[in-house]
Structure formats: C-alpha cells, structure tokens
Motif scaffolding. Sequence first.
Motif, PDB file in Angstrom:
ATOM      1  N   SER A 193       4.230   3.654  12.563  1.00 10.75           N
ATOM      2  CA  SER A 193       4.216   2.966  11.271  1.00 10.75           C
ATOM      3  C   SER A 193       3.390   3.708  10.227  1.00 10.75           C
ATOM      4  O   SER A 193       3.365   3.324   9.061  1.00 10.75           O
ATOM      5  CB  SER A 193       3.664   1.549  11.436  1.00 10.75           C
ATOM      6  OG  SER A 193       2.319   1.593  11.888  1.00 10.75           O
ATOM      7  N   GLY A 194       2.697   4.759  10.641  1.00  7.69           N
ATOM      8  CA  GLY A 194       1.926   5.545   9.682  1.00  7.69           C
ATOM      9  C   GLY A 194       0.729   4.819   9.102  1.00  7.69           C
ATOM     10  O   GLY A 194       0.299   5.084   7.981  1.00  7.69           O
ATOM     11  N   LEU A 244       0.825  -1.205   0.000  1.00  5.38           N
ATOM     12  CA  LEU A 244       0.000   0.000   0.000  1.00  5.38           C
ATOM     13  C   LEU A 244       0.858   1.254   0.000  1.00  5.38           C
ATOM     14  O   LEU A 244       0.603   2.199  -0.748  1.00  5.38           O
ATOM     15  CB  LEU A 244      -0.945  -0.012   1.205  1.00  5.38           C
ATOM     16  CG  LEU A 244      -1.837   1.220   1.384  1.00  5.38           C
ATOM     17  CD1 LEU A 244      -2.677   1.488   0.136  1.00  5.38           C
ATOM     18  CD2 LEU A 244      -2.735   1.052   2.605  1.00  5.38           C
ATOM     19  N   HIS A 245       1.900   1.297   0.824  1.00  5.70           N
ATOM     20  CA  HIS A 245       2.722   2.505   0.865  1.00  5.70           C
ATOM     21  C   HIS A 245       3.509   2.693  -0.431  1.00  5.70           C
ATOM     22  O   HIS A 245       3.796   3.828  -0.818  1.00  5.70           O
ATOM     23  CB  HIS A 245       3.661   2.478   2.076  1.00  5.70           C
ATOM     24  CG  HIS A 245       4.638   1.363   2.101  1.00  5.70           C
ATOM     25  ND1 HIS A 245       4.377   0.165   2.700  1.00  5.70           N
ATOM     26  CD2 HIS A 245       5.883   1.260   1.585  1.00  5.70           C
ATOM     27  CE1 HIS A 245       5.430  -0.632   2.577  1.00  5.70           C
ATOM     28  NE2 HIS A 245       6.357   0.010   1.893  1.00  5.70           N
ATOM     29  N   ALA A 246       3.834   1.604  -1.120  1.00  8.27           N
ATOM     30  CA  ALA A 246       4.539   1.732  -2.402  1.00  8.27           C
ATOM     31  C   ALA A 246       3.624   2.338  -3.462  1.00  8.27           C
ATOM     32  O   ALA A 246       4.054   3.170  -4.269  1.00  8.27           O
ATOM     33  CB  ALA A 246       5.055   0.370  -2.858  1.00  8.27           C
ATOM     34  N   LYS A 288       9.644  15.359  -5.036  1.00  6.77           N
ATOM     35  CA  LYS A 288      10.959  14.730  -5.038  1.00  6.77           C
ATOM     36  C   LYS A 288      11.151  13.693  -3.937  1.00  6.77           C
ATOM     37  O   LYS A 288      12.132  12.953  -3.961  1.00  6.77           O
ATOM     38  CB  LYS A 288      12.048  15.804  -4.921  1.00  6.77           C
ATOM     39  CG  LYS A 288      12.155  16.693  -6.155  1.00  6.77           C
ATOM     40  CD  LYS A 288      12.519  15.882  -7.392  1.00  6.77           C
ATOM     41  CE  LYS A 288      12.594  16.725  -8.635  1.00  6.77           C
ATOM     42  NZ  LYS A 288      12.929  15.915  -9.836  1.00  6.77           N
ATOM     43  N   SER A 289      10.262  13.638  -2.965  1.00  3.23           N
ATOM     44  CA  SER A 289      10.426  12.615  -1.936  1.00  3.23           C
ATOM     45  C   SER A 289       9.092  12.284  -1.295  1.00  3.23           C
ATOM     46  O   SER A 289       8.145  13.090  -1.318  1.00  3.23           O
ATOM     47  CB  SER A 289      11.424  13.061  -0.857  1.00  3.23           C
ATOM     48  OG  SER A 289      10.864  14.053  -0.018  1.00  3.23           O
ATOM     49  N   PHE A 290       9.017  11.080  -0.720  1.00  2.52           N
ATOM     50  CA  PHE A 290       7.821  10.579  -0.042  1.00  2.52           C
ATOM     51  C   PHE A 290       8.274   9.882   1.238  1.00  2.52           C
ATOM     52  O   PHE A 290       9.170   9.055   1.224  1.00  2.52           O
ATOM     53  CB  PHE A 290       7.082   9.589  -0.941  1.00  2.52           C
ATOM     54  CG  PHE A 290       5.936   8.860  -0.265  1.00  2.52           C
ATOM     55  CD1 PHE A 290       4.658   9.409  -0.280  1.00  2.52           C
ATOM     56  CD2 PHE A 290       6.132   7.636   0.349  1.00  2.52           C
ATOM     57  CE1 PHE A 290       3.589   8.740   0.327  1.00  2.52           C
ATOM     58  CE2 PHE A 290       5.076   6.961   0.965  1.00  2.52           C
ATOM     59  CZ  PHE A 290       3.802   7.518   0.951  1.00  2.52           C
ATOM     60  N   LYS A 291       7.642  10.241   2.357  1.00  3.93           N
ATOM     61  CA  LYS A 291       7.950   9.613   3.639  1.00  3.93           C
ATOM     62  C   LYS A 291       6.643   9.396   4.396  1.00  3.93           C
ATOM     63  O   LYS A 291       5.825  10.311   4.492  1.00  3.93           O
ATOM     64  CB  LYS A 291       8.882  10.510   4.462  1.00  3.93           C
ATOM     65  CG  LYS A 291       9.115  10.016   5.888  1.00  3.93           C
ATOM     66  CD  LYS A 291       9.824  11.077   6.729  1.00  3.93           C
ATOM     67  CE  LYS A 291       9.836  10.692   8.195  1.00  3.93           C
ATOM     68  NZ  LYS A 291      10.382  11.750   9.049  1.00  3.93           N
ATOM     69  N   TYR A 292       6.444   8.182   4.911  1.00  8.33           N
ATOM     70  CA  TYR A 292       5.243   7.944   5.708  1.00  8.33           C
ATOM     71  C   TYR A 292       5.647   7.455   7.096  1.00  8.33           C
ATOM     72  O   TYR A 292       6.682   6.822   7.289  1.00  8.33           O
ATOM     73  CB  TYR A 292       4.311   6.942   5.018  1.00  8.33           C
ATOM     74  CG  TYR A 292       4.745   5.506   5.086  1.00  8.33           C
ATOM     75  CD1 TYR A 292       4.193   4.638   6.025  1.00  8.33           C
ATOM     76  CD2 TYR A 292       5.722   5.007   4.237  1.00  8.33           C
ATOM     77  CE1 TYR A 292       4.595   3.322   6.109  1.00  8.33           C
ATOM     78  CE2 TYR A 292       6.130   3.687   4.304  1.00  8.33           C
ATOM     79  CZ  TYR A 292       5.566   2.852   5.244  1.00  8.33           C
ATOM     80  OH  TYR A 292       5.969   1.536   5.321  1.00  8.33           O
ATOM     81  N   GLY A 293       4.818   7.793   8.089  1.00 15.82           N
ATOM     82  CA  GLY A 293       5.077   7.369   9.451  1.00 15.82           C
ATOM     83  C   GLY A 293       6.139   8.190  10.166  1.00 15.82           C
ATOM     84  O   GLY A 293       6.638   9.189   9.661  1.00 15.82           O
ATOM     85  N   PHE A 294       6.440   7.770  11.376  1.00 16.59           N
ATOM     86  CA  PHE A 294       7.499   8.307  12.236  1.00 16.59           C
ATOM     87  C   PHE A 294       7.218   9.695  12.809  1.00 16.59           C
ATOM     88  O   PHE A 294       8.011  10.186  13.593  1.00 16.59           O
ATOM     89  CB  PHE A 294       8.856   8.303  11.517  1.00 16.59           C
ATOM     90  CG  PHE A 294       9.503   6.943  11.534  1.00 16.59           C
ATOM     91  CD1 PHE A 294      10.534   6.670  12.411  1.00 16.59           C
ATOM     92  CD2 PHE A 294       9.070   5.943  10.695  1.00 16.59           C
ATOM     93  CE1 PHE A 294      11.130   5.415  12.441  1.00 16.59           C
ATOM     94  CE2 PHE A 294       9.644   4.685  10.719  1.00 16.59           C
ATOM     95  CZ  PHE A 294      10.673   4.410  11.589  1.00 16.59           C
ATOM     96  N   GLU A 295       6.137  10.343  12.448  1.00  8.67           N
ATOM     97  CA  GLU A 295       5.712  11.604  13.070  1.00  8.67           C
ATOM     98  C   GLU A 295       6.850  12.591  13.299  1.00  8.67           C
ATOM     99  O   GLU A 295       7.070  13.084  14.402  1.00  8.67           O
ATOM    100  CB  GLU A 295       4.983  11.341  14.388  1.00  8.67           C
ATOM    101  CG  GLU A 295       3.662  10.644  14.195  1.00  8.67           C
ATOM    102  CD  GLU A 295       2.743  10.759  15.399  1.00  8.67           C
ATOM    103  OE1 GLU A 295       2.071  11.796  15.530  1.00  8.67           O
ATOM    104  OE2 GLU A 295       2.695   9.820  16.195  1.00  8.67           O
TER     105      GLU A 295
END
Length: 207
Positions: A128-129, A78-80, A93-100
């Motif tokens: 884990s987002g 799903l995150h991909a 230019k970038s994607f980051k999920y989770g970790f607050e």
Amino acid sequence: LKAFVSAVGDIKSSTSYKNLDLSLIESNTVRCPDLSLANKMIDRIREVKKQGDTIGGEITGLAFGVPLGWGEPVFDKLHADLAKAMLSINAVKSFKYGFEGLDISSAKGSEVNDELINLQGKTKTNYSGGIQGGISNGNDIYFEIAFKPVATIMQAQDSIDKEGNKVVVEGKGRHDPCVVPRAVPIVEAMLAITLVNYYFRSKLSII
C-alpha cells in the motif's frame, strides 16, 4: 525523507529501496544509489546528448517515520496531496505509490493485500506504500514519479510561425539532456512541504 534516480530511459533499477545504501545517493552525478547502474545511466545521458536529443527517467521518493493517521478518506487524501505536489514539478508526467514495482493493473488482491500485524498499523508487507484509504498507516511511504524528456532538443524540427507558416526550429544554447538527476532535491523539498503541512494540521486537530 529521501529521493533518488531509479531510472534513466530504459535503464531501470529493479532493486528495492530497502536493499540499497541510500547514503550513496550523492556519490555520483545521477544521484542513483544503485551503483551497478549509475555509470550506465551516465553513459546513456552522454550518448543521447551527442545525438542532440534528450531523455526522461524516474525518481523514487521515500518518507520514513510518518505517524499513523495523517490524511482524510475523501477530499484530503494524503496520497492525493503528494501526487498534486509531485505533478506540480515541471516535466513530471505520472505519480505512482506502493506496489514495489509490481504492475497494479494485473495484480491480484491475494498477492498484494497488506496483512495487519499490530494495532499501530504495522503490516506484514507494504504494497500500500504506507497509505491506506488516503490515511498514513505508519509504514514507509514510497512512490515513483516519471519525468518526460526535455522538449528543447538540438535537432531540426518542423513547426509553424505565428502566421501559421511552416518553419524549422532547432534548439540553441545550454539545455540539459536529462533533468532527472537535478530534480532529486526538488522532489525531497516538495515531499517535505506536503508532510510538514500535515504535521501542523495534526497539531491543530483538523487532520
């Protein structure tokens, strides 16, 4: 589904989305619900525009109420798929999920591992987002995407022509000094398209 501007240049909100009034997103031109920073962002964009330059920023995307179990552990994580959708947007230019807001590379597992508290996938924290092993766990999905500054600037820049001769180029016409506020509904649309695809797949039992 929600998205909002969380950073313009070095002006970045450190307030968790859980502590922001998301109904305020459309209350200002930069679409930032952190009102203590919205005017600073506006001033920064105006300052950069006067210099004939451009500036980038970040948008935070949110999805609430996503059911447990959407996604795959290998090829259709799903995150991909969310990352593919977001990185398909111009200037991202970038994607980051989770970790607050924590630095992933320097964090310890003991600091960020999510403790399960029920069989519905609810966790004590949500570092884990909302996605674990490529599959939604029923918690809020949240991510940040970074936009680069617009390439066309109103300043002279060295370049070459089609014969390879050195030339000087300078932008003309109307160009946004920062595209980030305009991209908020695009992020929401791409998020919706990705999740509705998973919804239909779940109905076909091929998720």
